[in-house]
Design an enzyme around this catalytic site. Structure first.
Site, mmCIF file in Angstrom:
data_model
loop_
_atom_site.group_PDB
_atom_site.id
_atom_site.type_symbol
_atom_site.label_atom_id
_atom_site.label_comp_id
_atom_site.label_asym_id
_atom_site.label_seq_id
_atom_site.Cartn_x
_atom_site.Cartn_y
_atom_site.Cartn_z
ATOM 1 N N PHE A 109 0.782 -1.286 -0.065
ATOM 2 C CA PHE A 109 -0.045 0.027 -0.022
ATOM 3 C C PHE A 109 0.834 1.188 0.029
ATOM 4 O O PHE A 109 0.314 2.359 -0.409
ATOM 5 C CB PHE A 109 -0.942 -0.083 0.999
ATOM 6 N N LYS A 110 2.014 1.203 0.520
ATOM 7 C CA LYS A 110 2.744 2.518 0.612
ATOM 8 C C LYS A 110 3.220 3.028 -0.881
ATOM 9 O O LYS A 110 3.442 4.240 -0.999
ATOM 10 C CB LYS A 110 4.477 2.177 1.124
ATOM 11 N N ASP A 111 2.972 1.975 -2.169
ATOM 12 C CA ASP A 111 3.151 2.857 -3.322
ATOM 13 C C ASP A 111 2.241 3.738 -3.762
ATOM 14 O O ASP A 111 2.590 4.713 -4.363
ATOM 15 C CB ASP A 111 2.956 1.551 -4.627
#
Length: 464
Positions: A109-111
């Site tokens: 999800f950090k992308d």
């Protein structure tokens, strides 16, 4: 839109100034002076927008110092790297809505935030002609997402600290196999909390920060949180078009309080009742769930778990919520954070009624994580990674009948293949980006969890 520090020690600044500052120079965190409100009519008009169009509508309400056409270009470039047309699709399984946030370059999800932030940095540096040396700490996924966000970009060097031996093998390889000249991986002999504390100390050394033009990619950077607000709104739109009840609950596995704080901002933005409940899910490192359930925010020993990205005690974004919890009282926020720094605890029982209106919370044990992965696969044929399993278990425990529940799936299960294979009894099928990653050449330096040593390394390898 002006931005202020949670500790009140800086003059108001613009969004782009805040992006480049990262941590406020008084040691606080940056927040917008006001949170834009979205009326029911405007919200309804967003229902036919694509993800990138919706992102522009939301982000442009917080960003007024980048031309609209340039902001659209940055957004479009950032999400062109995702392998799903919906960017963050919702999958309906087991009576839940699973929000898949792992379709970016590093399958986490950090992308969603770091592809945007990397392109934003590049845009601002091209405009100014300056350079940036990014310093960040990771408990697993932030590091690789940040590296992929800026690898090979001119005018940027990046230094990522990860706790040696405390991230999954795939997470480690995703970071250390990036061999671009502007990428530096540092394995520190300590925990993530040690790395996070070192980064904050480095940024609080204002003279060093300014001399070496340091930038932040951890969620202390407001742009990280802002980009994540979008998928909460996107989920509400999707659910409201399929469910009769317009209210939505979210279950969020979190260790650093950044992802759930984005949900808190979305809840404040949207028409009242659109987001009903935010369920905070922790693993055995339960400081945040203890806070929500009892008002006890106190450090414990960091425990290694199968969901290592959540093996955190001191949540770096907690200060932002504390600012709102104290009615935007910067002096009180500063005093409480100084108390926490000195003693490792804050007693917030007097605020517990408000906290419980904002959140529900559950801590999930290692056995429950394993059982949830196994049961969800057996009953629904859907594979959860350990972090997502933490959120799903909490969701099943705390959901309200008749209210749609969205569970944030924060990482692709293949990033934690050994745990998932053991729970499901099935061999892991690795997506193309991870195939053969274990055989790739790596580059990493082990270093003591020591501020002075890491500052020396940064100084010797920084762009000037």
């Amino acid at each position: 839109m002006q931005y202020l520090s949670t500790r009140g020690g800086i003059s108001p600044i613009s969004f782009t100034q805040g992006v480049m500052m990262g941590l406020a120079e008084d040691g606080g965190l940056l927040l917008p002076r006001t949170i834009p409100r979205v009326g029911g009519e405007t919200f309804a008009s967003w229902h036919e927008l694509s993800y990138t169009e919706l992102a522009f509508e939301i982000l442009s309400r917080f960003i007024d110092d980048i031309p609209a056409s340039d902001l659209r270009d940055i957004i479009n470039k950032s999400y062109a790297s995702f392998n799903h047309q919906d960017v963050t699709p919702l999958i309906h399984q087991g009576g839940l809505h699973i929000l898949e946030l792992f379709h970016g370059p590093t399958l986490a999800f950090k992308d969603v935030a770091l592809q945007f932030l990397g392109n934003l940095f590049e845009y601002l540096l091209q405009k100014s002609g300056e350079v940036l040396n990014i310093v960040g700490a990771t408990s697993g996924d932030t590091g690789s997402a940040a590296i992929y966000g800026v690898r090979g970009k001119s005018r940027i060097n990046i230094f990522i600290l990860h706790p040696k031996g405390r991230v999954s093998p795939v997470q480690e390889k995703q970071m250390t196999t990036v061999l671009d000249d502007n990428v530096f991986n540092l394995a520190i002999e300590g925990s993530f909390d040690d790395g996070q504390a070192i980064v904050k100390k480095i940024f609080n050394d204002v003279e060093f920060k300014n001399r070496y033009r340091l930038g932040a990619i951890n969620s202390i950077n407001w742009a990280r949180v802002l980009a994540q607000v979008v998928y909460y709104v996107h989920s509400c739109i999707h659910v409201s078009s399929h469910e009769k009840d317009s209210s939505v609950d979210f279950a969020i596995p979190t260790g650093n309080f950044g992802d759930i704080f984005a949900g808190y901002i979305a809840k404040k933005m949207l028409p009242p009742g659109t987001i009903r409940q935010l369920v905070l899910a922790t693993n055995d490192n339960d400081i945040l769930s203890r806070f929500v359930n009892s008002g006890d925010y106190s450090l414990g020993e960091v425990r290694a778990t199968t969901s290592p990205s959540m093996d955190i005690q001191a949540a770096s974004n907690f200060e932002r919520y504390l600012y709102y919890l104290t009615d935007s009282d910067t002096a009180k926020t500063r005093d409480l954070m100084e108390q926490f720094s000195a003693t490792g605890k804050i007693d917030l029982k007097s605020h517990l009624d408000q906290v419980k209106r904002d959140f529900a919370a559950a801590a999930v044990t290692e056995q429950e994580v394993f059982d949830t992965i196994r049961t969800f696969y057996t009953e629904h044929g859907y594979v959860l990674d350990p972090h997502t399993a933490v959120g799903v278990k909490a969701a099943l425990q705390l959901r309200t009948a008749g209210v749609p529940m969205v569970c944030l799936a924060t990482a692709h299960p293949a990033k934690f293949g050994e745990v998932v294979e053991s729970a499901t009894g099935q061999p892991m099928v690795f997506p193309e980006p991870l195939q053969g990653i274990g055989d790739k050449q790596s580059r990493c330096q082990t270093i003591a969890a020591n501020v002075a040593e890491i500052q020396t390394f940064v100084a010797n390898n920084s762009l000037t």
